[in-house]
Scaffold this active site. Structure first.
Site: not given
Ligand code: NAD
Length: 542
Positions: A206, A313, A411
């Site tokens: 997905k 990331c 973040e």
């Protein structure tokens, strides 16, 4: 539709990042609707004819209308994948590995097609889209070449020397459920699926809806390289709606995304007693030691903080610099940052592209505005650039950030870095480690040995000495992943492929059983084995 060529002619405004030349190609011409329709046919979505539109971040225009899968479609995808997996697992590893090696060659040859798609779906600069081609090609070549070594049967010492013949074998898990984010749509869809395939698994993937075309294109290419079509199923839909169904039927879950969603996925996998690897968020640090080459460090910091507009990331959001070189380093870093050319052209030339969505723009603007209101200083950037496209934001350096500000510990996932000064290495290491995340870090020094010693004290899954992130990430024979809130498990290297396998031990006993025999009573058997154990220790047989 925004005219991408117009940016090139716009005069640079003082204090603003210059615009990169756009070129004549538009998103609409690079991603024609016929291509969208062909790729969309690869989605497993036989249920209700519901569709969803995606938007090109560079211009705000509609990019694609894609079918939506339902939880029932996910179930169907697993059925198809499971059937295909049986024959695939029966093939010798070398036949499966040959598909990866063909994929490697096709990807390099046809890279321009996918560079267009990645740029159209994410808004990133072409150079940063190319990093994905590089990452996926490296993974294909590594696992294509090394899979036989990773997966071969291994002789192990048996229970009783000579009498027990023991082999450790690796079996595929079956069907892997793979959930991927939007930020690296090629690398985090096909790159992570390749080791699963070569280990004999099928994959139900997905991708994020926003970047599904890139995953669908990679699927087409892998089929062209020889992958049986049903082996890789792609389902599309809202995470909270079909994500749980992907976990519900999986024999193993490979998740990349935010720490918040990762926790939820891990709980669902745990309830079913299936394994999961989780590649999650970070608040990565870069350390400039007193003896660093300041030009190289400034250049590296630009790559570390602003690649893919910081939507990476492993990109750096906290920069620690030794006080003795701070002014000099920051002057060079800020100068390079202000010179970065922003642009959305479908060609090489821009140093940074746009953010991916309104949501990202809100978070990034929010973090910067809040910090500035609370007293932080902007050393470069700090503003959205609607003149270039709806989601552009300048590469931004903040000084004077304090713990109460969101940008300090959360973040941001955007082109924003905060700088802090330190006096001792101990102080720098403690500050870098003062986060619940533990994904990536970067250390700059002229002394390689010193850099590696500092690296050993940092609690992150990867550390780069004198490079931003690509040295460790590109070392695909070595594991990559996060400590703490940054995840569980690793991609790349032996861990990156063995996670998709079950270990099976096959031990064959010969001549004598492991129990009383030949008329021996229990006490004689125990005494004989006790003597045997002592002898094995003395002769180092066990
Ligand atoms: P996200 O967690 O919102 O979404 C990731 C994926 O999970 C998407 O496909 C989404 O549709 C799906 N999802 C959402 N809710 C779900 C649910 N309840 N159940 C199952 N699936 C669900 O993350 P994002 O915003 O798309 O991605 C950005 C995040 O990913 C950042 O935190 C970034 O650091 C992280 N990331 C980590 C790595 C790594 O290797 N460690 C790599 C890339 C991105």
């Amino acid at each position: 539709m925004t005219d991408l060529t117009a940016d090139a002619q716009a005069p640079a405004q003082p204090g603003r990042n210059p615009a990169a030349p756009g070129g004549a190609r538009t998103v609409a011409s690079a991603v024609p609707q016929a291509l969208v329709a062909r790729l969309a046919a690869g989605v497993t979505a036989a249920g209700e004819p519901r569709t969803v539109d995606t938007v090109a971040p560079l211009t705000g225009e509609r990019l694609a209308t894609l079918p939506q899968s339902t939880p029932a479609d996910v179930e169907l995808a697993y059925e198809l994948a499971r059937r295909a997996q049986r024959n695939w697992a029966a093939l010798p590893v070398r036949r499966r590995a040959a598909v990866l090696l063909r994929f490697h060659d096709l990807l390099l040859k046809r890279q321009d097609e996918v560079l267009d798609l990645i740029q159209a779906e994410t808004g990133k600069a072409r150079l940063h889209a190319f990093e994905e081609v590089l990452g996926a090609a490296l993974a294909a070549r590594h696992y294509g070449r090394a899979a036989q070594k990773y997966l071969r049967d291994r002789r192990r010492g048996g229970a009783v020397p000579v009498l027990t013949h023991t082999v450790e074998a690796r079996r595929p898990k079956g069907v892997v459920g793979q959930i991927s984010p939007w930020n690296y749509p090629l690398e985090l869809s096909v790159g992570d699926a390749l080791p699963a395939f070569v280990a004999g698994n099928a994959v139900v993937n997905k991708p994020d809806t926003q970047t599904a075309l890139t995953a669908l294109w990679a699927r087409e290419l892998l089929i062209e390289a020889g992958l049986p079509a049903d082996l890789w199923q792609i389902v599309i839909g809202d995470g909270p709606v079909i994500g749980p169904a992907v976990v519900e039927h999986a024999d193993y879950v490979s998740f990349t995304g935010s720490t918040r969603t990762g926790r939820e996925v891990a709980q669902r996998a745990a309830a079913r007693l299936v394994g999961a690897s989780l590649e999650l968020g970070g608040k990565n640090a870069l350390l400039v030691l007193a003896d660093a080459d300041l030009d190289k460090a400034a250049e590296g910091a630009v790559r570390a903080c602003f690649s893919s507009a910081g939507q990476l990331c492993i990109s750096v959001e906290r920069l620690f610099v030794h006080r003795s070189v701070a002014d000099e380093f920051l002057a060079r870093f800020a100068e390079r940052t202000r010179a970065l050319r922003l642009g959305g052209g479908l060609a090489y030339g821009a140093d940074m592209g746009s953010l991916v969505s309104e949501r990202q723009l809100e978070v990034v603007s929010g973090h910067v505005e809040e910090a500035v209101k609370a007293g932080a200083t902007v050393l470069a950037g700090g503003r959205a650039r609607p003149d270039l496209g709806p989601l552009f934001f300048e590469p931004t350096i903040l000084d004077g950030v304090t713990p109460g500000m969101a940008v300090c510990a959360e973040e941001t996932f955007g082109p924003v870095v905060s700088v802090y000064r330190f006096d001792t290495e101990d102080e720098a290491v403690a500050a870098a480690n003062s986060t619940s995340y533990g994904l990536n870090s970067s250390v700059w020094t002229k002394d390689g040995r010193r850099g590696r010693a500092v690296a050993a004290r940092l609690r992150t899954g990867t550390v780069n000495v004198n490079e931003a992130y690509a040295a460790a990430y590109g070392s695909v024979a070595s594991p990559m992943g996060g400590m703490g809130d940054s995840g569980l498990g690793r991609r790349h290297g032996s861990e990156g492929i063995l996670r998709y396998t079950e270990a099976q031990t096959i031990a064959s006993q010969r001549l004598l059983p492991i129990g009383p025999s030949l008329g021996m009573d229990d006490a004689r058997f125990a005494a004989l084995f006790t003597t045997g154990l002592r002898a094995m220790k003395a002769f180092r047989l066990k």
